[in-house]
Each structure stands twice: as C-alpha cells, then as structure tokens.
Design a protein around this motif. Structure first.
Motif, PDB file in Angstrom:
ATOM      1  N   ASP A 140       0.724  -1.195  -0.031  1.00 47.27           N
ATOM      2  CA  ASP A 140      -0.155   0.010  -0.011  1.00 47.27           C
ATOM      3  C   ASP A 140       0.922   1.240  -0.155  1.00 47.27           C
ATOM      4  OD1 ASP A 140       0.938   0.132   2.609  1.00 47.27           O
ATOM      5  OD2 ASP A 140      -0.740  -0.571   3.510  1.00 47.27           O
ATOM      6  N   GLN A 141       0.190   2.430   0.144  1.00 46.22           N
ATOM      7  CA  GLN A 141       0.807   3.703   0.164  1.00 46.22           C
ATOM      8  C   GLN A 141       1.907   3.922   1.320  1.00 46.22           C
ATOM      9  OE1 GLN A 141      -1.528   7.227   0.311  1.00 46.22           O
ATOM     10  NE2 GLN A 141       0.346   8.492   0.262  1.00 46.22           N
ATOM     11  N   GLN A 142       1.651   3.170   2.478  1.00 45.81           N
ATOM     12  CA  GLN A 142       2.351   3.452   3.477  1.00 45.81           C
ATOM     13  C   GLN A 142       3.772   2.447   3.174  1.00 45.81           C
ATOM     14  OE1 GLN A 142       2.179   5.605   6.215  1.00 45.81           O
ATOM     15  NE2 GLN A 142       4.238   4.997   6.182  1.00 45.81           N
ATOM     16  N   ALA A 143       3.590   1.210   2.487  1.00 49.78           N
ATOM     17  CA  ALA A 143       5.092   0.645   2.290  1.00 49.78           C
ATOM     18  C   ALA A 143       5.577   1.234   1.442  1.00 49.78           C
ATOM     19  CB  ALA A 143       4.248  -0.969   1.708  1.00 49.78           C
ATOM     20  N   LEU A 144       5.193   2.242   0.256  1.00 47.73           N
ATOM     21  CA  LEU A 144       5.931   2.864  -0.726  1.00 47.73           C
ATOM     22  C   LEU A 144       6.701   3.802   0.413  1.00 47.73           C
ATOM     23  CD1 LEU A 144       4.213   1.699  -2.763  1.00 47.73           C
ATOM     24  CD2 LEU A 144       3.885   3.819  -3.960  1.00 47.73           C
ATOM     25  N   ILE A 145       6.119   4.587   1.088  1.00 49.94           N
ATOM     26  CA  ILE A 145       6.549   5.671   1.774  1.00 49.94           C
ATOM     27  C   ILE A 145       7.830   5.004   2.841  1.00 49.94           C
ATOM     28  CG2 ILE A 145       6.181   7.183   3.874  1.00 49.94           C
ATOM     29  CD1 ILE A 145       3.480   7.600   2.620  1.00 49.94           C
ATOM     30  N   ASP A 146       7.287   3.893   3.255  1.00 46.54           N
ATOM     31  CA  ASP A 146       8.394   3.257   4.022  1.00 46.54           C
ATOM     32  C   ASP A 146       9.808   2.942   3.424  1.00 46.54           C
ATOM     33  OD1 ASP A 146       6.663   3.386   6.408  1.00 46.54           O
ATOM     34  OD2 ASP A 146       6.159   1.222   6.151  1.00 46.54           O
ATOM     35  N   GLU A 147       9.642   2.522   2.398  1.00 47.87           N
ATOM     36  CA  GLU A 147      10.729   2.441   1.382  1.00 47.87           C
ATOM     37  C   GLU A 147      11.599   3.446   0.919  1.00 47.87           C
ATOM     38  OE1 GLU A 147      12.143  -0.562   0.476  1.00 47.87           O
ATOM     39  OE2 GLU A 147      10.637  -1.844   1.510  1.00 47.87           O
ATOM     40  N   LEU A 148      10.848   4.649   0.709  1.00 50.20           N
ATOM     41  CA  LEU A 148      11.488   5.761   0.387  1.00 50.20           C
ATOM     42  C   LEU A 148      12.092   6.395   1.486  1.00 50.20           C
ATOM     43  CD1 LEU A 148       8.496   7.293  -1.784  1.00 50.20           C
ATOM     44  CD2 LEU A 148      10.586   6.731  -2.707  1.00 50.20           C
ATOM     45  N   CYS A 208      -2.742   0.892 -11.057  1.00 43.92           N
ATOM     46  CA  CYS A 208      -2.645  -0.771 -11.073  1.00 43.92           C
ATOM     47  C   CYS A 208      -1.662  -1.130 -10.201  1.00 43.92           C
ATOM     48  CB  CYS A 208      -2.747  -1.101 -12.610  1.00 43.92           C
ATOM     49  SG  CYS A 208      -4.090  -1.032 -13.691  1.00 43.92           S
ATOM     50  N   GLU A 209      -0.579  -0.475  -9.951  1.00 44.12           N
ATOM     51  CA  GLU A 209       0.461  -0.724  -9.141  1.00 44.12           C
ATOM     52  C   GLU A 209       0.182  -0.532  -7.597  1.00 44.12           C
ATOM     53  OE1 GLU A 209       4.591  -0.271 -10.500  1.00 44.12           O
ATOM     54  OE2 GLU A 209       3.821   1.179 -11.838  1.00 44.12           O
ATOM     55  N   LEU A 210      -0.879  -0.163  -7.356  1.00 45.78           N
ATOM     56  CA  LEU A 210      -1.353   0.107  -6.195  1.00 45.78           C
ATOM     57  C   LEU A 210      -3.003  -0.116  -6.001  1.00 45.78           C
ATOM     58  CD1 LEU A 210       0.166   1.318  -3.639  1.00 45.78           C
ATOM     59  CD2 LEU A 210      -0.910   3.639  -3.897  1.00 45.78           C
ATOM     60  N   PRO A 211      -3.044  -1.426  -6.255  1.00 46.53           N
ATOM     61  CA  PRO A 211      -4.659  -1.580  -6.818  1.00 46.53           C
ATOM     62  C   PRO A 211      -5.559  -1.634  -5.246  1.00 46.53           C
ATOM     63  CG  PRO A 211      -3.442  -3.707  -6.524  1.00 46.53           C
ATOM     64  CD  PRO A 211      -2.425  -2.563  -6.372  1.00 46.53           C
ATOM     65  N   LYS A 212      -5.035  -2.089  -4.305  1.00 45.43           N
ATOM     66  CA  LYS A 212      -5.889  -1.891  -3.004  1.00 45.43           C
ATOM     67  C   LYS A 212      -6.168  -0.596  -2.473  1.00 45.43           C
ATOM     68  CE  LYS A 212      -5.982  -3.330   2.069  1.00 45.43           C
ATOM     69  NZ  LYS A 212      -6.220  -1.968   2.390  1.00 45.43           N
ATOM     70  N   ASP A 213      -5.404   0.402  -2.461  1.00 43.40           N
ATOM     71  CA  ASP A 213      -5.453   1.677  -1.920  1.00 43.40           C
ATOM     72  C   ASP A 213      -6.510   2.329  -3.250  1.00 43.40           C
ATOM     73  OD1 ASP A 213      -3.828   1.107  -0.126  1.00 43.40           O
ATOM     74  OD2 ASP A 213      -2.558   2.810  -0.315  1.00 43.40           O
ATOM     75  N   ALA A 214      -6.152   2.219  -4.551  1.00 42.28           N
ATOM     76  CA  ALA A 214      -6.836   2.853  -5.609  1.00 42.28           C
ATOM     77  C   ALA A 214      -8.352   2.389  -5.428  1.00 42.28           C
ATOM     78  CB  ALA A 214      -6.328   2.353  -6.871  1.00 42.28           C
ATOM     79  N   SER A 215      -8.577   1.268  -5.259  1.00 36.89           N
ATOM     80  CA  SER A 215      -9.764   0.540  -5.189  1.00 36.89           C
ATOM     81  C   SER A 215     -10.823   0.918  -4.096  1.00 36.89           C
ATOM     82  CB  SER A 215      -9.969  -1.086  -5.220  1.00 36.89           C
ATOM     83  OG  SER A 215      -9.348  -1.515  -6.474  1.00 36.89           O
ATOM     84  N   ASP A 216      -9.978   0.923  -3.061  1.00 35.93           N
ATOM     85  CA  ASP A 216     -10.828   1.467  -1.566  1.00 35.93           C
ATOM     86  C   ASP A 216     -11.078   3.172  -1.806  1.00 35.93           C
ATOM     87  OD1 ASP A 216     -10.218  -0.871  -0.370  1.00 35.93           O
ATOM     88  OD2 ASP A 216      -8.658  -0.183   0.724  1.00 35.93           O
ATOM     89  N   GLY A 217     -10.066   3.933  -2.448  1.00 27.76           N
ATOM     90  CA  GLY A 217     -10.336   5.328  -2.608  1.00 27.76           C
ATOM     91  C   GLY A 217     -11.566   5.606  -3.453  1.00 27.76           C
ATOM     92  N   PHE A 218     -11.579   4.861  -4.771  1.00 28.87           N
ATOM     93  CA  PHE A 218     -12.547   4.826  -5.543  1.00 28.87           C
ATOM     94  C   PHE A 218     -14.014   4.438  -4.968  1.00 28.87           C
ATOM     95  CE2 PHE A 218     -15.279   3.548  -9.197  1.00 28.87           C
ATOM     96  CZ  PHE A 218     -14.936   4.350  -9.970  1.00 28.87           C
ATOM     97  N   GLY A 219     -13.815   3.432  -4.308  1.00 30.07           N
ATOM     98  CA  GLY A 219     -15.107   2.905  -3.687  1.00 30.07           C
ATOM     99  C   GLY A 219     -15.791   3.733  -2.546  1.00 30.07           C
ATOM    100  N   GLU A 220     -14.810   4.758  -1.792  1.00 30.19           N
ATOM    101  CA  GLU A 220     -15.400   5.465  -0.893  1.00 30.19           C
ATOM    102  C   GLU A 220     -15.818   6.665  -1.495  1.00 30.19           C
ATOM    103  OE1 GLU A 220     -11.790   6.499   1.378  1.00 30.19           O
ATOM    104  OE2 GLU A 220     -11.623   4.386   2.327  1.00 30.19           O
ATOM    105  N   ASN A 221     -15.219   7.159  -2.602  1.00 29.09           N
ATOM    106  CA  ASN A 221     -15.914   8.366  -3.151  1.00 29.09           C
ATOM    107  C   ASN A 221     -17.257   7.994  -3.890  1.00 29.09           C
ATOM    108  OD1 ASN A 221     -13.961  10.250  -2.329  1.00 29.09           O
ATOM    109  ND2 ASN A 221     -12.736   9.948  -4.184  1.00 29.09           N
TER     110      ASN A 221
END
Length: 287
Positions: free
Chosen positions: A48-56, A230-243
């Motif tokens: 997820d996004q947090q995992a990207l941030i952790d790596e950065l 598509c590289e962040l499918p869970k976050d993208a799907s969650d965000g789309f669904g929330e809106n």
C-alpha cells in the motif's frame, strides 16, 4: 466513471491521486537506478501507500531539485509522496534563484510555466480559454531541475512544455522525467511512448531524438507508465469505492437532487442527452 461529475465538470470519482502517488515513487526509483545511487522495489510488489513511503524513507536523496507541474488530483498525489519523504517545498522564486544542500521541490500552476505571447498577465482562466495565445516558460525550470514529475492536464491548443530543440539546449539540466500525464510525442518531448509496469523505464537521447538506454550518460531517463494506479490496486480500489459510496450511491435515493446521475446519463429514450450531443456525428455515421 469519468462522466460522474460536479456541476462544474470536476470528476467525483477518479484514480488520479493514485497515479500521482505511484508516479512520484517511480520517478524517484528511476533516479536511483539511472545513477546507481540506490535501489527501490517496484511499487507493484508493495502492499500500500504506506509501504511505498517506508521504502522511500530508507534512502537518502542528494540535493536534487524536483519540479512538479499541475495542481489537480494527480499532482497532489505526487506531492503527498514528496511531503512524506520530508522534501522541502519552496516557492518559484526560491527554486529558480537559490542553491540548496538538501532536496527541494516546487509545484507549478499553469501560469508558472506558460506566458502570454503579448506579455500581458491575466489569470489561469484566460489560459484555459485561450491556450493558443500562450508560449511555454518551462525552460527556466528545466535549466535548474534534476527530476521532473509531469502531472499537468494538456490541451492540444496549448504550447509544449519543452520541445525536442529545448532538450538539445546545453543548459537543459533535467535527467529524469516521470511523465504521469503521458501524452505521447507531445508536450514533454522525451515521452516517445508509454512504458509498462514490467519495463517502466527507457531513455531519450536529445541529440538523436531517439530511444536509448536510460542509463546512458547523455540520455534523459523516462518513466511513462500509463496505468499507474494498477500498481497500488488496494488503495486505488478503496479510494474509488469510498468516493463512489459518498457521492454517487446517495443520488439513487435522494431523487438525484444534485443532478449527478442526470449529468452522467449518455442517452435518454434512444437520444443523446445534452451533455453528449458532440457524439451525434458518430451516431449518424458521419465520423
């Protein structure tokens, strides 16, 4: 889903934020690969996004100058990543005139990198209404930037941000372009084609105007993946669904009081609705 909008035409459900998040990550990843400074895992391998941030936050960037174009969902998604890394945001004047011993970035609106041909300064609405009356002023940023993250919306009548001739200029300094907007052979001269999640990087040789190894000393490294969410499918799907749950589903139960469903309706009783009359020639077989 692109027709589900507010009254002013702004989309209510979209994936742009996630394109910006992944695109910024990929741009920083590309910089490390080009100059053999560090290696980051592909975004698609992270949860997820947090995992990207952790790596950065495991890497140390040199004193880069990063220019970011756009003020919409995509650009603000990219900004989330830069801010999460603790990269300092500076003003246009500071960015152009100061030297730093740490990485910094600037976020540009349309009038920061475009100027009217007649020299008048009006407002961004004039640019949107009359893009052909403008010239690019991006070169002043290209002369001092190391990494460019392109998140702008481009109109065919607007000037190119930088041309093939601009990229040949000896003062052109950008060595990595993360083109999230991904307009092929258009406003960002180095974007010859879209790249893929499997092979996200290629090089652009300004002198030959052809593709090259992105690690080549003379090449601009390009990241131009055109399906970044598509590289962040869970976050993208969650965000789309929330809106979708927040803005669209209620319209089915409140009589569509805000006109959301009505604006999104393409046809009614076998006829195009008013917002889609521009498709009539296709319906009639004329195009």
């Amino acid at each position: 889903h692109e027709t589900i909008t507010k009254e002013n035409g702004v989309r209510l459900v979209a994936f742009g934020r996630y394109a910006g998040i992944v695109g910024a990550y990929n741009g920083i990843r590309t910089y490390g690969l080009k100059f053999d400074r560090y290696e980051l895992p592909k975004a698609e391998t992270l949860a997820d996004q947090q995992a990207l941030i952790d790596e950065l936050n495991k890497i140390t960037l040199p004193a880069l100058k990063i220019v970011l174009t756009g003020m919409g969902r995509v650009s603000n998604g990219a900004k989330e990543i830069l801010d999460a890394m603790g990269i300092t945001e500076v003003s246009v004047s500071e960015y152009l005139n100061n030297t730093y011993n740490e990485p910094v970035y600037v976020q540009l609106d349309v009038l920061d990198y475009n100027k009217r041909k007649d020299g008048k300064i009006i407002d961004m609405y004039d640019f949107f209404k009359n893009p052909s009356e403008y010239l690019s002023d991006f070169m002043r940023f290209a002369k001092v930037s190391d990494l460019y993250i392109a998140c702008h919306f481009y109109d065919d009548a607007a000037p190119y941000l930088f041309t093939k001739d601009d990229a040949k200029h000896p003062d052109f300094k950008i060595k990595v372009v993360a083109d999230i907007s991904c307009d092929i052979d258009g406003p960002v001269a180095s974007t010859l084609r879209a790249s893929t999640i499997d092979n996200p990087n290629y090089g652009y040789d300004p002198q030959t105007e052809r593709e090259a190894d992105f690690k080549d000393q003379n090449a601009i490294a390009v990241m131009a993946v055109d399906n970044l969410p598509c590289e962040l499918p869970k976050d993208a799907s969650d965000g789309f669904g929330e809106n979708f749950s927040k803005y669209v589903i209620p319209a089915f139960f409140n009589g569509d009081k805000d006109g959301i469903l009505d604006r999104a309706l393409t046809t009614r009783n076998g006829q195009l609705t008013s917002g889609f009359k521009y498709l009539q020639d296709y319906v009639d077989g004329n195009e």
